[in-house]
Design a protein around this motif. Structure first.
Motif, PDB file in Angstrom:
ATOM      1  N   VAL A  46      14.362  17.207  67.538  1.00  0.00           N
ATOM      2  CA  VAL A  46      13.908  17.866  68.761  1.00  0.00           C
ATOM      3  C   VAL A  46      13.726  16.779  69.814  1.00  0.00           C
ATOM      4  N   ASP A  47      13.414  17.143  71.031  1.00  0.00           N
ATOM      5  CA  ASP A  47      13.261  16.134  72.080  1.00  0.00           C
ATOM      6  C   ASP A  47      12.020  15.269  71.861  1.00  0.00           C
ATOM      7  N   ALA A  48      10.942  15.904  71.413  1.00  0.00           N
ATOM      8  CA  ALA A  48       9.680  15.168  71.249  1.00  0.00           C
ATOM      9  C   ALA A  48       8.948  15.643  70.008  1.00  0.00           C
ATOM     10  N   ILE A  49       8.375  14.687  69.270  1.00  0.00           N
ATOM     11  CA  ILE A  49       7.444  15.050  68.198  1.00  0.00           C
ATOM     12  C   ILE A  49       6.065  14.541  68.583  1.00  0.00           C
ATOM     13  N   VAL A  50       5.051  15.287  68.168  1.00  0.00           N
ATOM     14  CA  VAL A  50       3.668  14.914  68.484  1.00  0.00           C
ATOM     15  C   VAL A  50       3.080  14.188  67.281  1.00  0.00           C
ATOM     16  N   ASN A  51       2.357  13.116  67.568  1.00  0.00           N
ATOM     17  CA  ASN A  51       1.693  12.314  66.536  1.00  0.00           C
ATOM     18  C   ASN A  51       0.196  12.584  66.545  1.00  0.00           C
ATOM     19  N   ALA A  52      -0.362  12.847  65.353  1.00  0.00           N
ATOM     20  CA  ALA A  52      -1.822  12.952  65.198  1.00  0.00           C
ATOM     21  C   ALA A  52      -2.353  11.540  65.003  1.00  0.00           C
ATOM     22  N   ALA A  53      -2.578  10.858  66.104  1.00  0.00           N
ATOM     23  CA  ALA A  53      -2.938   9.434  66.090  1.00  0.00           C
ATOM     24  C   ALA A  53      -4.457   9.268  66.058  1.00  0.00           C
ATOM     25  N   ASN A  54      -4.898   8.034  66.198  1.00  0.00           N
ATOM     26  CA  ASN A  54      -6.315   7.761  66.475  1.00  0.00           C
ATOM     27  C   ASN A  54      -6.375   6.989  67.780  1.00  0.00           C
ATOM     28  N   SER A  55      -7.593   6.828  68.302  1.00  0.00           N
ATOM     29  CA  SER A  55      -7.742   6.259  69.647  1.00  0.00           C
ATOM     30  C   SER A  55      -7.134   4.878  69.791  1.00  0.00           C
ATOM     31  N   SER A  56      -7.049   4.126  68.702  1.00  0.00           N
ATOM     32  CA  SER A  56      -6.538   2.754  68.795  1.00  0.00           C
ATOM     33  C   SER A  56      -5.035   2.722  69.061  1.00  0.00           C
ATOM     34  N   LEU A  57      -4.320   3.771  68.675  1.00  0.00           N
ATOM     35  CA  LEU A  57      -2.846   3.842  68.750  1.00  0.00           C
ATOM     36  C   LEU A  57      -2.178   2.773  67.896  1.00  0.00           C
ATOM     37  N   MET A  58      -2.909   2.221  66.944  1.00  0.00           N
ATOM     38  CA  MET A  58      -2.353   1.128  66.132  1.00  0.00           C
ATOM     39  C   MET A  58      -1.843   1.622  64.774  1.00  0.00           C
ATOM     40  N   GLY A  59      -1.692   2.933  64.634  1.00  0.00           N
ATOM     41  CA  GLY A  59      -1.168   3.485  63.382  1.00  0.00           C
ATOM     42  C   GLY A  59      -2.288   3.817  62.416  1.00  0.00           C
ATOM     43  N   GLY A  60      -1.903   4.350  61.253  1.00  0.00           N
ATOM     44  CA  GLY A  60      -2.886   4.765  60.258  1.00  0.00           C
ATOM     45  C   GLY A  60      -2.183   5.473  59.125  1.00  0.00           C
ATOM     46  N   GLY A  61      -2.862   6.442  58.503  1.00  0.00           N
ATOM     47  CA  GLY A  61      -2.268   7.202  57.401  1.00  0.00           C
ATOM     48  C   GLY A  61      -1.658   8.494  57.911  1.00  0.00           C
ATOM     49  N   GLY A  62      -1.430   9.436  57.001  1.00  0.00           N
ATOM     50  CA  GLY A  62      -0.962  10.770  57.366  1.00  0.00           C
ATOM     51  C   GLY A  62       0.291  10.768  58.220  1.00  0.00           C
ATOM     52  N   VAL A  63       0.361  11.691  59.178  1.00  0.00           N
ATOM     53  CA  VAL A  63       1.520  11.798  60.067  1.00  0.00           C
ATOM     54  C   VAL A  63       1.723  10.493  60.839  1.00  0.00           C
ATOM     55  N   ASP A  64       0.646   9.896  61.263  1.00  0.00           N
ATOM     56  CA  ASP A  64       0.685   8.665  62.059  1.00  0.00           C
ATOM     57  C   ASP A  64       1.433   7.571  61.292  1.00  0.00           C
ATOM     58  N   GLY A  65       1.051   7.376  60.032  1.00  0.00           N
ATOM     59  CA  GLY A  65       1.715   6.366  59.206  1.00  0.00           C
ATOM     60  C   GLY A  65       3.184   6.695  59.029  1.00  0.00           C
ATOM     61  N   ALA A  66       3.478   7.965  58.751  1.00  0.00           N
ATOM     62  CA  ALA A  66       4.871   8.381  58.531  1.00  0.00           C
ATOM     63  C   ALA A  66       5.702   8.150  59.790  1.00  0.00           C
ATOM     64  N   ILE A  67       5.140   8.463  60.946  1.00  0.00           N
ATOM     65  CA  ILE A  67       5.880   8.297  62.205  1.00  0.00           C
ATOM     66  C   ILE A  67       6.125   6.822  62.490  1.00  0.00           C
ATOM     67  N   HIS A  68       5.110   5.989  62.295  1.00  0.00           N
ATOM     68  CA  HIS A  68       5.307   4.554  62.542  1.00  0.00           C
ATOM     69  C   HIS A  68       6.332   3.962  61.577  1.00  0.00           C
ATOM     70  N   ARG A  69       6.307   4.389  60.317  1.00  0.00           N
ATOM     71  CA  ARG A  69       7.301   3.871  59.355  1.00  0.00           C
ATOM     72  C   ARG A  69       8.713   4.273  59.765  1.00  0.00           C
ATOM     73  N   ALA A  70       8.863   5.547  60.152  1.00  0.00           N
ATOM     74  CA  ALA A  70      10.208   6.048  60.463  1.00  0.00           C
ATOM     75  C   ALA A  70      10.704   5.540  61.824  1.00  0.00           C
ATOM     76  N   ALA A  71       9.790   5.298  62.743  1.00  0.00           N
ATOM     77  CA  ALA A  71      10.190   4.865  64.093  1.00  0.00           C
ATOM     78  C   ALA A  71      10.497   3.370  64.141  1.00  0.00           C
ATOM     79  N   GLY A  72       9.928   2.611  63.187  1.00  0.00           N
ATOM     80  CA  GLY A  72      10.186   1.176  63.159  1.00  0.00           C
ATOM     81  C   GLY A  72       9.201   0.410  64.032  1.00  0.00           C
ATOM     82  N   PRO A  73       9.275  -0.930  63.985  1.00  0.00           N
ATOM     83  CA  PRO A  73       8.271  -1.788  64.639  1.00  0.00           C
ATOM     84  C   PRO A  73       8.236  -1.656  66.159  1.00  0.00           C
ATOM     85  N   GLY A  74       9.319  -1.170  66.759  1.00  0.00           N
ATOM     86  CA  GLY A  74       9.330  -1.014  68.213  1.00  0.00           C
ATOM     87  C   GLY A  74       8.246  -0.056  68.689  1.00  0.00           C
TER      88      GLY A  74
END
Ligand code: AR6
Length: 172
Positions: free
Chosen positions: A15-43
């Motif tokens: 899709v054009d955009a996916i929403v991330n259930a992040a935390n305020s730090s935006l530095m990643g975490g577990g759950g969807v956030d972790g999965a999105i950061h892993r799949a999106a890569g270090p950029g």
């Protein structure tokens, strides 16, 4: 605007955009956030760090949303939002509703016509799935685009299991 719900892994959504259930730090975490950061890569983390250095020195407040690129994801954009954390006593439904409406506002701003969203706050942040489904679907149904431009045509809730799917489909 079509609203639907499916079971799946949101990182695979084309899709054009996916929403991330992040935390305020935006530095990643577990759950969807972790999965999105892993799949999106270090950029993605680099772009989030840049956001923190520039626009968001104090982090992203609960209920708000901010876009980044999708990097290695099929989706062009990631819209990061921060749900209220019930385990810290954040149980105001308006704050959770705001995650969904703010995410759609951002989708409108960047021109994302198709948006996939997770059940924000239904994991680590401890809200009941039924409550998230009710609040999320109501928020999306009542959402009014802030400006003319590319309309949001598809809102797809991507959830983890059949019970969550049933909860969302009931509300839709
Ligand atoms: N695709 C779709 N849904 C998923 C996926 C996936 N790949 N992975 C998990 N879910 P959570 P929150 C479901 O915990 O409650 C992080 O550490 C999950 O089963 O991801 O808002 C952040 O950094 C649940 O139903 O988000 C924050 O610190 C739903 O997505 C904190 O967790 C949301 O669960 C945010 O907690």
């Amino acid at each position: 605007m079509r609203i639907e719900a499916v079971v799946g892994d949101i990182t695979r959504e084309r899709v054009d955009a996916i929403v991330n259930a992040a935390n305020s730090s935006l530095m990643g975490g577990g759950g969807v956030d972790g999965a999105i950061h892993r799949a999106a890569g270090p950029g993605l983390l680099e772009e989030c760090m840049e956001l923190r250095r520039t626009e968001l020195p104090d982090g992203l407040p609960v209920g708000q949303a901010v876009p980044t690129a999708g990097h290695d994801l099929p989706a062009r954009w990631v819209i990061h939002t921060v749900g209220p954390n019930a385990r810290r006593g954040e149980t105001d439904p308006a704050l959770l509703a705001s995650c969904f409406t703010s995410s759609l506002d951002v989708a409108g701003d960047v021109g994302a016509a198709e948006v996939a969203l997770p059940a924000v706050s239904a994991g680590v942040f401890g809200w009941a799935m039924e409550d998230v489904a009710r609040i999320a679907v109501e928020a999306v149904k009542n959402w009014k685009p802030q400006q003319a431009g590319t309309p949001v045509e598809l809102v797809r809730f991507v959830v983890v299991d059949e019970a969550a799917l049933a909860a969302f489909r009931r509300e839709i």
